[in-house]
Motif scaffolding. Structure first.
Motif, PDB file in Angstrom:
ATOM      1  N   LEU A   1     -46.911  40.395  66.979  1.00  0.00           N
ATOM      2  CA  LEU A   1     -47.566  39.939  68.206  1.00  0.00           C
ATOM      3  C   LEU A   1     -46.683  40.191  69.423  1.00  0.00           C
ATOM      4  N   ILE A   2     -45.412  39.797  69.317  1.00  0.00           N
ATOM      5  CA  ILE A   2     -44.478  39.964  70.433  1.00  0.00           C
ATOM      6  C   ILE A   2     -44.284  41.438  70.760  1.00  0.00           C
TER       7      ILE A   2
ATOM      8  N   LEU B   1     -56.574  36.149  61.768  1.00  0.00           N
ATOM      9  CA  LEU B   1     -57.985  36.460  61.977  1.00  0.00           C
ATOM     10  C   LEU B   1     -58.257  37.960  62.016  1.00  0.00           C
ATOM     11  N   LEU B   2     -57.242  38.762  61.786  1.00  0.00           N
ATOM     12  CA  LEU B   2     -57.401  40.212  61.781  1.00  0.00           C
ATOM     13  C   LEU B   2     -57.406  40.740  60.352  1.00  0.00           C
TER      14      LEU B   2
ATOM     15  N   LEU C   1     -48.882  30.399  59.088  1.00  0.00           N
ATOM     16  CA  LEU C   1     -49.204  31.302  60.182  1.00  0.00           C
ATOM     17  C   LEU C   1     -48.447  32.611  60.029  1.00  0.00           C
ATOM     18  N   ARG C   2     -49.020  33.659  60.563  1.00  0.00           N
ATOM     19  CA  ARG C   2     -48.351  34.955  60.537  1.00  0.00           C
ATOM     20  C   ARG C   2     -47.109  34.920  61.424  1.00  0.00           C
TER      21      ARG C   2
ATOM     22  N   TYR D   1     -55.773  35.452  73.623  1.00  0.00           N
ATOM     23  CA  TYR D   1     -56.605  35.986  72.541  1.00  0.00           C
ATOM     24  C   TYR D   1     -55.748  36.643  71.457  1.00  0.00           C
ATOM     25  N   LEU D   2     -54.806  37.477  71.865  1.00  0.00           N
ATOM     26  CA  LEU D   2     -53.961  38.169  70.892  1.00  0.00           C
ATOM     27  C   LEU D   2     -53.141  37.176  70.068  1.00  0.00           C
ATOM     28  N   SER D   3     -52.644  36.125  70.706  1.00  0.00           N
ATOM     29  CA  SER D   3     -51.834  35.126  70.000  1.00  0.00           C
ATOM     30  C   SER D   3     -52.655  34.391  68.953  1.00  0.00           C
TER      31      SER D   3
END
Length: 408
Positions: free
Chosen positions: A168-169, A239-240, A162-163, A230-232
């Protein structure tokens, strides 16, 4: 409330101490009634009444004795409200424009982490959190593989690493910091501390308790919670597009504009679809948001989960894959501007910049109120361009003096 009691008194009467301010008017008699002390007013609502002192003699024994023993009629009392203390006209003209500072403040976090030496992200976070390391001294070229990867102890549980959640934070924090400055500004604006405010609709702004409305706003399941989910998922599960995980460079303002335009176009199409595709779809998704025909700022994300998915999350996902060259700072800037602008256009009062926004086709609260009031106009949010082209735009000035306040 502050009032001036203007009563009749002969020239030889004195008022001092806590007595109310009085205008002296000569009487035909030389006798003077006793001075009414403010402290003797047991009921302020009764004292500050326009009905006159003669209707309240029972509340003041001294007055009752005086008028009973003399032929003097009780004086009439007129109440004049004290004008509120206001800044000078020049100050009123200047203060509202301080609100423009809220727009750059939406980028406070990314700008601080990029352009201040003490808060620069490379001085705060370990490099392994935002770049890949193949050995203790060897780092992958971030142009090939940007962003850090979480290394799990049991990789069999997931298909791929996982990234790292740093980006994200920071992204969620950027939206939160920007929202803090928006709420701070709106509180000052709402309290008219930056100048008079104008309600958009003629019936006035809906009344509410600020703290309760704020709590309701932040706790909406279809709002920030769903956006954070969604962002998490899209960030951690990779997925980006790869560039979105890159910490190289700084804010790409052209890409920020492209993201805002693309997102709003897709949102316009989904919004229109929800209205016209089928009545069942409308009732399931968007109708709960339209219970607000005179919305306030805190109603921005008060709707339904299907509405948020269709109108916000799906356009966000497709926008990321259409504008594929953003880095993490650009993604943060876009997210903060988008979420907070979407909040601004639901405000119940106007802002000083709105007439200039409208000239170049930028969405305003008054334009969005047209949609909430009439349902069939102004489907765009951040930009008016799509409604201009589709013929679905209605200018708030068309309903001035009727549904809307003149000048909004």
């Amino acid at each position: 409330s502050k009032f001036i009691i203007m009563a009749a008194h002969p020239p030889n009467s004195n008022s001092s101490g806590n007595a109310m301010r009085q205008r002296r008017i000569p009487l035909e008699t030389a006798n003077s009634p006793p001075i009414i002390e403010e402290s003797s007013c047991s009921d302020s609502a009764s004292c500050c009444s326009s009905s006159g002192v003669e209707n309240h003699q029972d509340s003041f024994p001294a007055l009752q004795s005086y008028y009973s023993a003399s032929d003097v009629s009780p004086p009439k009392v007129s109440l004049t409200p004290l004008p509120p203390s206001q800044p000078t006209t020049a100050t009123w003209r200047f203060l509202p424009w301080l609100g423009l500072l809220v727009w750059p403040s939406l980028l406070t976090l990314p700008l601080s982490l990029l352009h201040t030496s003490s808060l620069h992200y490379s001085n705060i976070f370990p490099r392994s959190w935002y770049a890949l390391q193949t050995s203790p001294d060897a780092w992958l070229d971030k142009s090939r593989e940007p962003g850090g990867i979480w290394l799990w102890f049991n990789n069999a549980l997931i298909a791929k690493p996982l990234r790292h959640p740093l980006g994200l934070i920071l992204g969620i924090s950027a939206v939160a910091v920007g929202h803090f400055f928006l709420l701070l500004y709106f509180r000052l604006h709402h309290q008219q501390l930056l100048g008079p405010t104008t309600p958009i609709q003629s019936r006035g702004a809906p009344p509410y308790i600020f703290s309760r409305a704020l709590l309701h706003h932040l706790s909406q399941p279809g709002g920030f919670f769903l956006l954070g989910t969604y962002l998490s998922l899209t960030w951690l599960w990779d997925l980006l597009p790869p560039s979105y995980y890159s910490f190289q460079g700084s804010i790409q303002y052209t890409n920020v504009a492209l993201c805002l335009i693309t997102q709003d176009l897709l949102q316009f199409l989904m919004h229109k679809l929800e209205h016209i595709a089928h009545p069942k779809l409308y009732r399931l998704s968007h109708k709960p948001h339209h219970k607000f025909t005179n919305p306030k700022l805190f109603d921005a994300f008060d709707g339904s989960v299907p509405d948020t998915i269709l109108m916000i999350l799906l356009p966000l996902f497709f926008t990321a894959h259409l504008v594929r060259t953003c880095n993490v700072w650009t993604y943060m800037a876009f997210g903060s501007i988008y979420a907070n602008w979407l909040t601004f256009i639901h405000a119940e009062v106007t802002f000083p910049w709105e007439r200039y926004f409208r000239v170049v086709g930028l969405g305003t609260a008054a334009d969005h109120h047209v949609h909430h009031k009439f349902f069939k106009w102004n489907f765009g949010h951040l930009f008016l361009w799509w409604d201009w082209v589709a013929g679905s735009y209605r200018d708030p000035r068309e309903v001035w003096g009727r549904e809307f306040t003149v000048g909004v």
